[in-house]
Every structure is written in C-alpha cells, then in structure tokens.
Design an enzyme around this catalytic site. Sequence first.
Site, PDB file in Angstrom:
ATOM      1  N   TYR A   1       9.385   0.759   1.910  1.00 49.17           N
ATOM      2  CA  TYR A   1       9.206  -0.194   3.010  1.00 49.17           C
ATOM      3  C   TYR A   1      10.322  -1.226   3.004  1.00 49.17           C
ATOM      4  O   TYR A   1      10.837  -1.604   1.948  1.00 49.17           O
ATOM      5  CB  TYR A   1       7.871  -0.938   2.870  1.00 49.17           C
ATOM      6  CG  TYR A   1       6.668  -0.132   3.240  1.00 49.17           C
ATOM      7  CD1 TYR A   1       6.263  -0.029   4.568  1.00 49.17           C
ATOM      8  CD2 TYR A   1       5.906   0.511   2.269  1.00 49.17           C
ATOM      9  CE1 TYR A   1       5.133   0.698   4.904  1.00 49.17           C
ATOM     10  CE2 TYR A   1       4.779   1.243   2.600  1.00 49.17           C
ATOM     11  CZ  TYR A   1       4.396   1.333   3.928  1.00 49.17           C
ATOM     12  OH  TYR A   1       3.278   2.055   4.265  1.00 49.17           O
TER      13      TYR A   1
ATOM     14  N   TYR B   1       4.692   7.624  -1.427  1.00 44.40           N
ATOM     15  CA  TYR B   1       5.225   6.636  -2.381  1.00 44.40           C
ATOM     16  C   TYR B   1       4.190   6.286  -3.440  1.00 44.40           C
ATOM     17  O   TYR B   1       2.990   6.360  -3.211  1.00 44.40           O
ATOM     18  CB  TYR B   1       5.716   5.375  -1.662  1.00 44.40           C
ATOM     19  CG  TYR B   1       4.678   4.620  -0.861  1.00 44.40           C
ATOM     20  CD1 TYR B   1       3.802   3.723  -1.458  1.00 44.40           C
ATOM     21  CD2 TYR B   1       4.607   4.784   0.517  1.00 44.40           C
ATOM     22  CE1 TYR B   1       2.869   3.017  -0.708  1.00 44.40           C
ATOM     23  CE2 TYR B   1       3.672   4.086   1.277  1.00 44.40           C
ATOM     24  CZ  TYR B   1       2.810   3.202   0.659  1.00 44.40           C
ATOM     25  OH  TYR B   1       1.886   2.520   1.396  1.00 44.40           O
TER      26      TYR B   1
ATOM     27  N   ARG C   1       0.512   7.320  -2.533  1.00 44.99           N
ATOM     28  CA  ARG C   1      -0.030   7.421  -1.170  1.00 44.99           C
ATOM     29  C   ARG C   1       0.520   8.688  -0.507  1.00 44.99           C
ATOM     30  O   ARG C   1       1.703   8.987  -0.637  1.00 44.99           O
ATOM     31  CB  ARG C   1       0.404   6.219  -0.306  1.00 44.99           C
ATOM     32  CG  ARG C   1      -0.056   4.841  -0.727  1.00 44.99           C
ATOM     33  CD  ARG C   1      -1.566   4.623  -0.716  1.00 44.99           C
ATOM     34  NE  ARG C   1      -2.372   5.340   0.247  1.00 44.99           N
ATOM     35  CZ  ARG C   1      -2.547   4.979   1.524  1.00 44.99           C
ATOM     36  NH1 ARG C   1      -1.984   3.907   2.008  1.00 44.99           N
ATOM     37  NH2 ARG C   1      -3.308   5.696   2.320  1.00 44.99           N
TER      38      ARG C   1
HETATM   39 FE   LIG Z   1       1.511   2.117   3.558  1.00 42.38          FE
END
Ligand SMILES: [Fe+2]
Lengths: 241, 208
Positions: free
Chosen positions: A107, A146, A156
Amino acid sequence: MSDQGSYYQRDRSWHPAALTPQYKTSVLRSPQYPLLSLDNTISEMTGPRFGHGTIGPLDNDLIRNFAKTGDAIGQRIIVYGRVLDENARPVPGALVELWQANAGGRYRHKKETYLAAIDPNFGGCGRAITDAEGRYWFRTIKPGAYPWPNGVNDWRPAHIHFSLFGHAFAQRLITQMYFEGDPMIWQCPIVSTISDKAAIDQLTAVLDRNATLPMDALAYKFDIVLRGRRSTMFENRMEGN
Amino acid sequence: MFQKLTTLKESPSQTAGPYVHIGATPNWVEITGVWDEDLGLVLVGPDTKGERIIVKGRVFDGSGNVIKDALIEIWQADADGLYNSPEEKRGKADPNFVGWGRQPTDGTTGEYRFETIKPGRVPYKDGRLMAPHITVWVVARGINIGLHTRLYFGDEEAANAECPVLARIEHKFRLPTLIAARSEENGMPTYTFDIRLQGENETVFFDI
Ligand SMILES: [Fe+2]
C-alpha cells in the site's frame, strides 16, 4: 409500489460479529453490550448524495490516475458491476470508493512497512458514481497478496476495499472484494470473520471473459447489495391498525 | 416445492482496515493529484445558516488506548432540522450545508475534529421531536462492521430529557456516553464527544 418505508433490519448473522478472536485487533475494538435496536428515523433514512460532478474523468482509472512516468505495473483488470438493493433494484447515484495494494501487495501509506516495492505510478484509490441502472466500473491492476501482523505467518488474499453510500445513511457499508479461485481466501482470519460460506462467495468477484477488453485487460464482475426498504403499502396498513 | 423470495442478501461487511485513508482521505496520506480535495472535510461556508460549533473527540479501545487509525463520519440536519438529501420530504434544507462530514482521527493525538453547525430538531416516527443530534459512524482496523452512534448536546437538557430515542436506553447509567459536554475554544462553542468501543463507559451503539 414505492419503497418509502424503513430499511430492512440488518441480518447480523450474515455480517461478521464484532468480536472475532482470530482477527486479534477486533478483541479490544468490539463493543460488548448489545447494540440498541432503533427503527429507522429520518436521521438514518436520509443520506448525502454525490453528484456526477464530484468525479473527475480518471477517478475510476487506477492505472492512470496517479501515473507519473507511465502506467501502473501489474495485471490489468476491469472491475465492474451493479449496486443493487435487497429488493434487487438498482441503486443509481451511489458513490463507490475503492482502495487497494499495488501488484506486489504494497500500500502507498506512511504506516505501511511491507518490503514489497512501491510502484511510483500507482496511488491505489478510485471512485465512481453509479449510473441510472446502478452500474459502475473501474480499471486497475490486480492487487498482490500481502503478509500482515496477526499470526506470525498470516497473509491476506488479493482484495480490493470498497466503500458505499446508497441513498440513506442506514445503507452505509464498507466491505472487501476477493477474486474467484484464490485459495488464500480460505486461509484468511479477516475473511473468516464471516461465518457463512455463501456470504463469503457474495464478496468474491467472478472472471468475466465476455467483458474482457481484448489486448488490454481481463474483467471481473462484482455486484454489491445494499439494504432495501419496506414498501409504504405495508407500512401504511400497519399504521392503520 | 415452495416459491423462492426474490430478495437479495446485503453484501456482508468487512473491516475498513488500517489503510482506509487511501480511499477515503487520500490527500491526507499524501496521495495527491488524484483528486483535489478529500470529500467531507468542509461542512460550513460563509452562507451556512446556524450556530457555528466545533465537534471533537477521540476513540478509545477496550484497554483505554487511543485509536489513531479510525475514520469518523457524521450526518446531521441543518439549523432548521432538515436533511440535505433527496430522501428528505418535509422541506428544502439549507443549500449551503451538506450535513455530511468525514475526518480521520489524528495519527499522533488520535483526535478527530469537525467544524459544523448545531442541528435543529427532527421528528421521531410518531411525530414527537427528538433532541438535536448528530449521527456518528466509526470504522477502523479491528471493527468488522461500522458502528453507528449519536452525539447529543450537553446544553440541551430539556430536549434530551424528552427525546424518544434517548428514552429507549434501558440502562440509564449509559446515557451520558451519548452526551457531548460543551466548552469554549477560541470563542467557539466546542462539544467533546469521546467514543469508547469497549469497557467501562462503553458508548451506546445502535442497530439501525
Ligand atoms: Fe487491505
């Protein structure tokens, strides 16, 4: 028959419970008292509406909307679908916001520490407003899986976060979209906060080869259902009793 | 075989996670240039009718720690008690007041803050007036489904005492969790509304 009545009660057994110990952060962030049931008032049956003027031309194109030196890297995909209510009717004018990791599962956020590389051409946010038939679409890249600090080796599955505004604040919803066929779905402590497999399947987008953009992007279809309303026909009858 | 209902199930909720800001307030996390301004930052303008107020507070977890990665949204009526929404059928709300705001809790202090106006009173289903209130919605990492609560105003004692929603709170010792105390900050009326997700003085949350 117009739908002007209260929104259907939320099926709390379909949604995740507040306390889900396998997702450790929920342990101290889950209310312990029962929620106070409140039949909708005007305060919940109204909500903000966002005009199409809110949205810029690249807001739904995550491959281009942060691009500096070229397109974002990764598997190019279209994510499209409809926003419906529980009465299976389209929700036009719904604001759909999404955010996601890049193709490596990283992210763009100051608190993010995963070692996967940042893509200088990928911001990771997008938004759209549904048309008269409740339709929306995005172009993006498929996010990577990730790891995250929960268990020592929890990952995830690839996912896209979605935020939705319907016509009433009672419909406000944040959820996540998963990808058909991903074995990681069934190993995820956040996915498993949902107890019914059919409910997890409802969050799993399906590959749609017919919607593929040839020589450009694969397509995934993801319909989203917001709460529906009672018909006033029934409500008036109730009040007349 | 019996018939099948044609209704659908609501999409199940999932946590907003730690990176909700990327989608909700990208400029705030330095994702700039995608869109100019994050939605929901500004509620009032020079022409908005009503008393200007500050609403602020923090969100606490069950151990008393301040949560610094939450996102707060508010939804409220205008100064005359009308919502700026197509679903509002009672009249036309102040066009200079959207009534919806969104703010992250600060990454250092954990405080959220809105500059808004004090809302007017809105009727309950049976026509009785509810006390002035602001709907508050909280999401964060670790919250599996967004939490709805209401902010009521500490200086509206008479209205609060007859509010049909507050009257539904069975355990009266919990009522103060919904009442924001009034103070002054640089001459502005300021209401502090702390939200406790769990533990002593857990905030009353609604299933609406
Ligand atoms: Fe997420």
